[in-house]
Scaffold this active site. Structure first.
Site, PDB file in Angstrom:
ATOM      1  N   TYR A 193       0.838  -1.216   0.000  1.00  0.00           N
ATOM      2  CA  TYR A 193       0.000   0.000   0.000  1.00  0.00           C
ATOM      3  C   TYR A 193       0.871   1.263   0.000  1.00  0.00           C
ATOM      4  O   TYR A 193       0.461   2.324  -0.487  1.00  0.00           O
ATOM      5  CB  TYR A 193      -0.966  -0.026   1.194  1.00  0.00           C
ATOM      6  CG  TYR A 193      -2.209   0.786   0.963  1.00  0.00           C
ATOM      7  CD1 TYR A 193      -3.048   0.530  -0.121  1.00  0.00           C
ATOM      8  CD2 TYR A 193      -2.560   1.814   1.824  1.00  0.00           C
ATOM      9  CE1 TYR A 193      -4.185   1.273  -0.343  1.00  0.00           C
ATOM     10  CE2 TYR A 193      -3.706   2.569   1.615  1.00  0.00           C
ATOM     11  CZ  TYR A 193      -4.512   2.294   0.526  1.00  0.00           C
ATOM     12  OH  TYR A 193      -5.641   3.049   0.305  1.00  0.00           O
TER      13      TYR A 193
ATOM     14  N   LYS B 106      -3.374   8.316   2.927  1.00  0.00           N
ATOM     15  CA  LYS B 106      -4.625   8.106   3.675  1.00  0.00           C
ATOM     16  C   LYS B 106      -4.484   8.622   5.109  1.00  0.00           C
ATOM     17  O   LYS B 106      -5.471   9.089   5.692  1.00  0.00           O
ATOM     18  CB  LYS B 106      -5.019   6.623   3.672  1.00  0.00           C
ATOM     19  CG  LYS B 106      -5.398   6.074   2.300  1.00  0.00           C
ATOM     20  CD  LYS B 106      -6.555   6.815   1.657  1.00  0.00           C
ATOM     21  CE  LYS B 106      -7.107   6.091   0.444  1.00  0.00           C
ATOM     22  NZ  LYS B 106      -8.032   6.934  -0.338  1.00  0.00           N
TER      23      LYS B 106
HETATM   24  P1  NAD Z   1     -11.873   3.654  -8.708  1.00  0.00           P
HETATM   25  O1  NAD Z   1     -10.698   3.486  -9.585  1.00  0.00           O
HETATM   26  O2  NAD Z   1     -13.166   3.191  -9.199  1.00  0.00           O
HETATM   27  O3  NAD Z   1     -12.006   5.177  -8.232  1.00  0.00           O
HETATM   28  C1  NAD Z   1     -10.917   6.046  -8.131  1.00  0.00           C
HETATM   29  C2  NAD Z   1     -11.330   7.309  -8.846  1.00  0.00           C
HETATM   30  O4  NAD Z   1     -10.329   8.325  -8.718  1.00  0.00           O
HETATM   31  C3  NAD Z   1     -11.546   7.091 -10.352  1.00  0.00           C
HETATM   32  O5  NAD Z   1     -12.834   7.523 -10.709  1.00  0.00           O
HETATM   33  C4  NAD Z   1     -10.501   7.992 -11.000  1.00  0.00           C
HETATM   34  O6  NAD Z   1     -10.931   8.538 -12.215  1.00  0.00           O
HETATM   35  C5  NAD Z   1     -10.381   9.058  -9.929  1.00  0.00           C
HETATM   36  N1  NAD Z   1      -9.191   9.889 -10.083  1.00  0.00           N
HETATM   37  C6  NAD Z   1      -7.883   9.520 -10.082  1.00  0.00           C
HETATM   38  N2  NAD Z   1      -7.098  10.604 -10.296  1.00  0.00           N
HETATM   39  C7  NAD Z   1      -7.929  11.663 -10.418  1.00  0.00           C
HETATM   40  C8  NAD Z   1      -7.729  13.052 -10.639  1.00  0.00           C
HETATM   41  N3  NAD Z   1      -6.511  13.582 -10.778  1.00  0.00           N
HETATM   42  N4  NAD Z   1      -8.819  13.867 -10.722  1.00  0.00           N
HETATM   43  C9  NAD Z   1     -10.068  13.364 -10.596  1.00  0.00           C
HETATM   44  N5  NAD Z   1     -10.318  12.057 -10.371  1.00  0.00           N
HETATM   45  C10 NAD Z   1      -9.266  11.228 -10.287  1.00  0.00           C
HETATM   46  O7  NAD Z   1     -11.465   2.878  -7.354  1.00  0.00           O
HETATM   47  P2  NAD Z   1     -12.156   2.828  -5.913  1.00  0.00           P
HETATM   48  O8  NAD Z   1     -11.559   1.629  -5.255  1.00  0.00           O
HETATM   49  O9  NAD Z   1     -13.626   2.937  -6.027  1.00  0.00           O
HETATM   50  O10 NAD Z   1     -11.544   4.101  -5.195  1.00  0.00           O
HETATM   51  C11 NAD Z   1     -12.340   5.130  -4.621  1.00  0.00           C
HETATM   52  C12 NAD Z   1     -11.769   5.506  -3.270  1.00  0.00           C
HETATM   53  O11 NAD Z   1     -11.948   4.421  -2.359  1.00  0.00           O
HETATM   54  C13 NAD Z   1     -10.274   5.814  -3.277  1.00  0.00           C
HETATM   55  O12 NAD Z   1     -10.014   6.905  -2.410  1.00  0.00           O
HETATM   56  C14 NAD Z   1      -9.681   4.555  -2.703  1.00  0.00           C
HETATM   57  O13 NAD Z   1      -8.420   4.766  -2.101  1.00  0.00           O
HETATM   58  C15 NAD Z   1     -10.736   4.222  -1.681  1.00  0.00           C
HETATM   59  N6  NAD Z   1     -10.692   2.848  -1.149  1.00  0.00           N
HETATM   60  C16 NAD Z   1     -10.793   1.796  -1.982  1.00  0.00           C
HETATM   61  C17 NAD Z   1     -10.735   0.518  -1.458  1.00  0.00           C
HETATM   62  C18 NAD Z   1     -10.817  -0.686  -2.357  1.00  0.00           C
HETATM   63  O14 NAD Z   1     -10.471  -1.787  -1.888  1.00  0.00           O
HETATM   64  N7  NAD Z   1     -11.266  -0.569  -3.577  1.00  0.00           N
HETATM   65  C19 NAD Z   1     -10.600   0.321  -0.072  1.00  0.00           C
HETATM   66  C20 NAD Z   1     -10.516   1.431   0.746  1.00  0.00           C
HETATM   67  C21 NAD Z   1     -10.578   2.702   0.208  1.00  0.00           C
END
Ligand code: NAD
Length: 257
Positions: A156, A163
């Site tokens: 990570y 985070k």
């Molecule tokens: P995802 O890839 O679907 O979403 C991430 C989003 O960030 C995408 O829509 C992407 O276009 C956007 N993004 C990246 N750079 C950008 C920029 N410069 N400007 C605007 N948008 C931008 O993946 P996800 O897993 O749904 O992630 C969403 C959030 O959830 C993130 O903060 C991620 O760290 C968090 N998260 C995810 C998980 C997991 O296991 N998937 C667990 C905990 C937290």
């Protein structure tokens, strides 16, 4: 009667139907909310977001790279023109260069560190800063985080540091925006879910295998559980909650072995 009838909000971070932001958006829509969406400023991402957002009646689907203040301001302006003042904002955005997620953490370059921090942590501050005048008194802001902020999770790396900064920002923003405009700011700490972003984390498959072994509920979470808890944190049901990091992880965070 829906829980979010008459409420309007901006959802940052939908990339496809696996996105955690999309699961939250679906729940909000089903409860009557009107939604604005951003997409990364390129035709492929616009197509993907429109495919999801138009069928649920969204009238605001705008380009916005969150590392650009002017694009954030323009996105909020467009949302207000169409929807009026906003009742909630979802921030579900994160990015780190692939090298920074596969090389050892100590080898993270300055450029990769700063870019990951900018997009994954500072963007919440920028969204609150520029979004404040477009939000109603008592609005709710929600961001998404992961336990890699407080524990070392292999692979990570720099995202864990981002985070940690994001969760700390939630507390400072909650304290200030609560006093200023009764705005609540919370984070939802999600268990691992397969998405576009999580696919970029080396060893993510192993993390998914680990949760059913260790978590109190002996399973991984379903993505819609993020939708349901997101709805809670953005609705009046959580009116007394702010500055919190709320774990939705089948209880994994309480386990110490
Ligand atoms: P995802 O890839 O679907 O979403 C991430 C989003 O960030 C995408 O829509 C992407 O276009 C956007 N993004 C990246 N750079 C950008 C920029 N410069 N400007 C605007 N948008 C931008 O993946 P996800 O897993 O749904 O992630 C969403 C959030 O959830 C993130 O903060 C991620 O760290 C968090 N998260 C995810 C998980 C997991 O296991 N998937 C667990 C905990 C937290």
């Amino acid at each position: 009667m829906g829980l979010m009838d008459g409420k309007k909000g901006f959802v940052f971070g939908v990339a496809n139907d696996h996105s955690l932001a999309w699961h939250i958006a679906e729940r909000l829509h089903n409860e009557g909310a009107q939604l604005a969406f951003n997409h990364l400023p390129n035709p492929k991402m616009e197509r993907r977001v429109r495919l999801l957002a138009e069928p649920i009646g969204s009238k605001v689907i705008v380009p916005c790279d969150v590392s650009d203040d002017e694009q954030i301001k323009a996105a909020f302006h467009q949302a207000r023109e169409t929807l009026g003042p906003l009742d909630f904002v979802v921030h579900a955005v994160a990015y780190a260069n692939r090298d920074a997620l596969s090389n050892p953490f100590y080898q993270t370059t300055r450029a990769d560190f700063l870019q990951a921090m900018d997009i994954s942590a500072y963007s919440l501050v920028a969204i609150c800063q520029h979004g404040l005048e477009f939000m109603n008194e008592g609005a709710a802001v929600l961001t998404l985080t992961y336990i890699g902020s407080v524990k070392m999770i292999p692979g990570y790396n720099v995202m864990g540091v981002c985070k940690a900064a994001l969760e700390s920002s939630v507390r400072y923003l909650a304290a200030e925006l609560g006093r200023e405009k009764k705005i609540r700011v919370n984070a939802l700490s999600a268990g691992p879910v397969r998405t576009l972003s999580s696919a970029g984390i080396s060893g993510f498959g192993k993390v998914l295998e680990h949760y059913p072994e260790k978590a109190p509920l002996a399973r991984n979470i379903a993505a819609d559980e993020i939708g349901k808890s997101g709805l809670y944190l953005l609705s009046d049901l959580s009116s007394g909650v702010t500055g919190e990091v709320h774990y939705v992880d089948a209880g994994y965070n309480i386990v110490g072995w």
